[in-house]
Enzyme design. Structure first.
Site, PDB file in Angstrom:
ATOM      1  N   SER A  16      -4.130   8.292   2.884  1.00 15.29           N
ATOM      2  CA  SER A  16      -2.913   8.940   3.368  1.00 15.29           C
ATOM      3  C   SER A  16      -2.971   8.950   4.881  1.00 15.29           C
ATOM      4  O   SER A  16      -3.922   9.486   5.467  1.00 15.29           O
ATOM      5  CB  SER A  16      -2.841  10.383   2.862  1.00 15.29           C
ATOM      6  OG  SER A  16      -1.991  11.133   3.710  1.00 15.29           O
ATOM      7  N   HIS A  41      -0.609   5.733   1.081  1.00 11.46           N
ATOM      8  CA  HIS A  41       0.114   6.935   0.651  1.00 11.46           C
ATOM      9  C   HIS A  41       0.787   7.542   1.887  1.00 11.46           C
ATOM     10  O   HIS A  41       0.126   7.793   2.899  1.00 11.46           O
ATOM     11  CB  HIS A  41      -0.919   7.899   0.054  1.00 11.46           C
ATOM     12  CG  HIS A  41      -0.372   9.184  -0.474  1.00 11.46           C
ATOM     13  ND1 HIS A  41       0.038   9.332  -1.794  1.00 11.46           N
ATOM     14  CD2 HIS A  41      -0.197  10.393   0.097  1.00 11.46           C
ATOM     15  CE1 HIS A  41       0.429  10.580  -1.990  1.00 11.46           C
ATOM     16  NE2 HIS A  41       0.307  11.250  -0.863  1.00 11.46           N
ATOM     17  N   ASP A  43       2.835  10.637   3.368  1.00 23.37           N
ATOM     18  CA  ASP A  43       3.157  12.045   3.115  1.00 23.37           C
ATOM     19  C   ASP A  43       4.350  12.494   3.939  1.00 23.37           C
ATOM     20  O   ASP A  43       4.223  12.809   5.126  1.00 23.37           O
ATOM     21  CB  ASP A  43       1.939  12.919   3.448  1.00 23.37           C
ATOM     22  CG  ASP A  43       0.909  12.890   2.338  1.00 23.37           C
ATOM     23  OD1 ASP A  43       1.298  13.069   1.168  1.00 23.37           O
ATOM     24  OD2 ASP A  43      -0.282  12.696   2.643  1.00 23.37           O
ATOM     25  N   MET A  45       7.123  15.235   4.747  1.00 26.05           N
ATOM     26  CA  MET A  45       7.304  16.691   4.624  1.00 26.05           C
ATOM     27  C   MET A  45       8.515  17.148   5.423  1.00 26.05           C
ATOM     28  O   MET A  45       8.706  16.704   6.553  1.00 26.05           O
ATOM     29  CB  MET A  45       6.075  17.417   5.156  1.00 26.05           C
ATOM     30  CG  MET A  45       4.785  17.020   4.472  1.00 26.05           C
ATOM     31  SD  MET A  45       3.421  17.943   5.178  1.00 26.05           S
ATOM     32  CE  MET A  45       2.049  17.207   4.276  1.00 26.05           C
ATOM     33  N   HIS A  74       5.206   9.919  -0.813  1.00 23.41           N
ATOM     34  CA  HIS A  74       5.085  11.221  -1.491  1.00 23.41           C
ATOM     35  C   HIS A  74       6.061  12.156  -0.798  1.00 23.41           C
ATOM     36  O   HIS A  74       5.788  12.654   0.292  1.00 23.41           O
ATOM     37  CB  HIS A  74       3.629  11.699  -1.371  1.00 23.41           C
ATOM     38  CG  HIS A  74       3.392  13.065  -1.906  1.00 23.41           C
ATOM     39  ND1 HIS A  74       2.233  13.778  -1.652  1.00 23.41           N
ATOM     40  CD2 HIS A  74       4.143  13.864  -2.705  1.00 23.41           C
ATOM     41  CE1 HIS A  74       2.287  14.945  -2.263  1.00 23.41           C
ATOM     42  NE2 HIS A  74       3.446  15.028  -2.899  1.00 23.41           N
ATOM     43  N   MET A  76       7.524  15.349  -0.127  1.00 25.33           N
ATOM     44  CA  MET A  76       7.422  16.815  -0.206  1.00 25.33           C
ATOM     45  C   MET A  76       8.664  17.375   0.474  1.00 25.33           C
ATOM     46  O   MET A  76       8.598  18.022   1.525  1.00 25.33           O
ATOM     47  CB  MET A  76       6.123  17.277   0.466  1.00 25.33           C
ATOM     48  CG  MET A  76       4.896  16.930  -0.373  1.00 25.33           C
ATOM     49  SD  MET A  76       3.378  17.017   0.585  1.00 25.33           S
ATOM     50  CE  MET A  76       3.362  15.363   1.268  1.00 25.33           C
ATOM     51  N   MET A 146      -1.267  17.344  -7.975  1.00 32.37           N
ATOM     52  CA  MET A 146      -1.726  17.884  -6.691  1.00 32.37           C
ATOM     53  C   MET A 146      -2.961  18.751  -6.915  1.00 32.37           C
ATOM     54  O   MET A 146      -2.950  19.672  -7.735  1.00 32.37           O
ATOM     55  CB  MET A 146      -0.632  18.737  -6.039  1.00 32.37           C
ATOM     56  CG  MET A 146       0.577  17.964  -5.526  1.00 32.37           C
ATOM     57  SD  MET A 146       0.180  16.598  -4.412  1.00 32.37           S
ATOM     58  CE  MET A 146      -0.685  17.466  -3.085  1.00 32.37           C
ATOM     59  N   ASP A 181      -4.233  14.041  -5.587  1.00 34.76           N
ATOM     60  CA  ASP A 181      -4.011  14.138  -4.146  1.00 34.76           C
ATOM     61  C   ASP A 181      -4.438  15.517  -3.652  1.00 34.76           C
ATOM     62  O   ASP A 181      -3.880  16.532  -4.055  1.00 34.76           O
ATOM     63  CB  ASP A 181      -2.512  13.917  -3.882  1.00 34.76           C
ATOM     64  CG  ASP A 181      -2.151  13.908  -2.408  1.00 34.76           C
ATOM     65  OD1 ASP A 181      -3.049  13.985  -1.559  1.00 34.76           O
ATOM     66  OD2 ASP A 181      -0.936  13.808  -2.120  1.00 34.76           O
TER      67      ASP A 181
HETATM   68  C1  DX5 Z   1      -1.125  17.340   1.037  1.00 42.11           C
HETATM   69  C2  DX5 Z   1      -0.784  15.872   1.092  1.00 42.11           C
HETATM   70  C3  DX5 Z   1      -1.999  15.069   0.889  1.00 42.11           C
HETATM   71  C4  DX5 Z   1      -2.996  15.278   1.981  1.00 42.11           C
HETATM   72  C5  DX5 Z   1      -4.372  14.912   1.508  1.00 42.11           C
HETATM   73  O1  DX5 Z   1      -0.072  18.077   1.455  1.00 42.11           O
HETATM   74  O2  DX5 Z   1       0.138  15.539   0.082  1.00 42.11           O
HETATM   75  O3  DX5 Z   1      -1.713  13.693   0.680  1.00 42.11           O
HETATM   76  O4  DX5 Z   1      -2.681  14.575   3.139  1.00 42.11           O
HETATM   77  O5  DX5 Z   1      -5.281  15.256   2.494  1.00 42.11           O
HETATM   78  P1  DX5 Z   1      -6.844  15.403   2.195  1.00 42.11           P
HETATM   79  O6  DX5 Z   1      -7.296  14.138   1.539  1.00 42.11           O
HETATM   80  O7  DX5 Z   1      -7.426  15.624   3.544  1.00 42.11           O
HETATM   81  O8  DX5 Z   1      -6.972  16.594   1.291  1.00 42.11           O
HETATM   82 ZN    ZN Z   2       0.286  13.365  -0.560  1.00 44.70          ZN
END
Ligand code: DX5
Ligand code: ZN
Length: 225
Positions: A16, A41, A43, A45, A74, A76, A146, A181
């Site tokens: 990620s 991946h 992320d 947000m 992903h 969010m 998650m 994840d």
């Molecule tokens: C969490 C994200 C993850 C996160 C994982 O909010 O969806 O993808 O970046 O980070 P690590 O591997 O550091 O837990």
């Molecule tokens: Zn993620």
């Protein structure tokens, strides 16, 4: 690196970029692409569904331009369908949406596919009962469990989600994949593997290390050991 992680059933590691240095993102992506990542991946947000804001379609499109890897976005975000066309246009290969933000997850999965996304994932927070995703299971390509409360990288793995992984895995068809994840590193990855997980998202345990290739190799060694 693969452009189609569904073509193979081997376990896969998906870095990620959330923990990458965004001042030199191209080089960071190149390091994991060449350093043994299976796919990437992304992320996304929105500061609404989760208490953090990361990046959107612009960074996804930039990633697409410099990497041939399969890109899993992903989302969010509170309105996944509304923003699907922008992410499809950005060139992501998969969109993974949260079951918590929709009333009818089966309809949403079908709508995202209709809008041109080839691969659909559904994901759920640690506190969300696994039954919530069952209605959508026939309409998705992968399920993302998650293992931290989403919003930030670098959090501690929550082993209490492992029974959820086992429950999902039992219901998946052979062409569907189970992904996890949050908090995955060389110490936790075997717990997830033993619960049936196929794909492992890793941010901090790769990007916080100076040598990304060595970090991926160390995690893969545990995974295959
Ligand atoms: C969490 C994200 C993850 C996160 C994982 O909010 O969806 O993808 O970046 O980070 P690590 O591997 O550091 O837990
Ligand atoms: Zn993620």
């Amino acid at each position: 690196m693969t452009s189609d992680p569904f073509a193979d059933t081997k376990p896969m590691i998906a870095p990620s970029i959330l923990s990458a240095d965004f001042a030199k993102l191209g080089g960071e992506i190149d390091q994991v692409d060449r350093g043994g990542a299976d796919f990437l991946h992304l992320d996304v947000m929105d500061g609404h569904f989760v208490p953090n804001i990361s990046f959107g379609p612009v960074v996804c499109a930039a990633t697409r331009r410099i990497s041939k890897a399969f890109l899993d976005a992903h989302l969010m975000i509170s309105e996944p369908v509304r923003y699907t066309p922008a992410f499809v246009k950005a060139g992501v290969d998969a969109i993974t949406f949260h079951v918590e933000v929709v009333d009818d997850p089966a309809a949403v999965a079908q709508e995202i596919r209709r809008l041109g996304c080839k691969h659909i994932g559904i994901t759920l927070n640690p506190a969300t009962p696994v039954e919530r995703i069952w209605p959508a299971l026939d309409y998705v390509d992968h399920v993302l469990v998650m293992s931290v409360v989403p919003g930030f990288s670098g959090q501690k793995f929550m082993p209490e989600v492992l029974p959820k992984c086992e429950a999902v895995k039992k219901r998946l068809r052979s062409n569907q994949r189970l992904e996890i994840d949050g908090g995955i590193n060389a110490e936790t990855i075997r717990l997830a593997r033993d619960a049936g997980v196929d794909w492992f998202v890793v941010a901090s345990a790769i990007f916080d290390k100076p040598d990304r290739k060595a970090a991926i190799a160390a995690i893969r060694e545990k995974l295959n050991g």
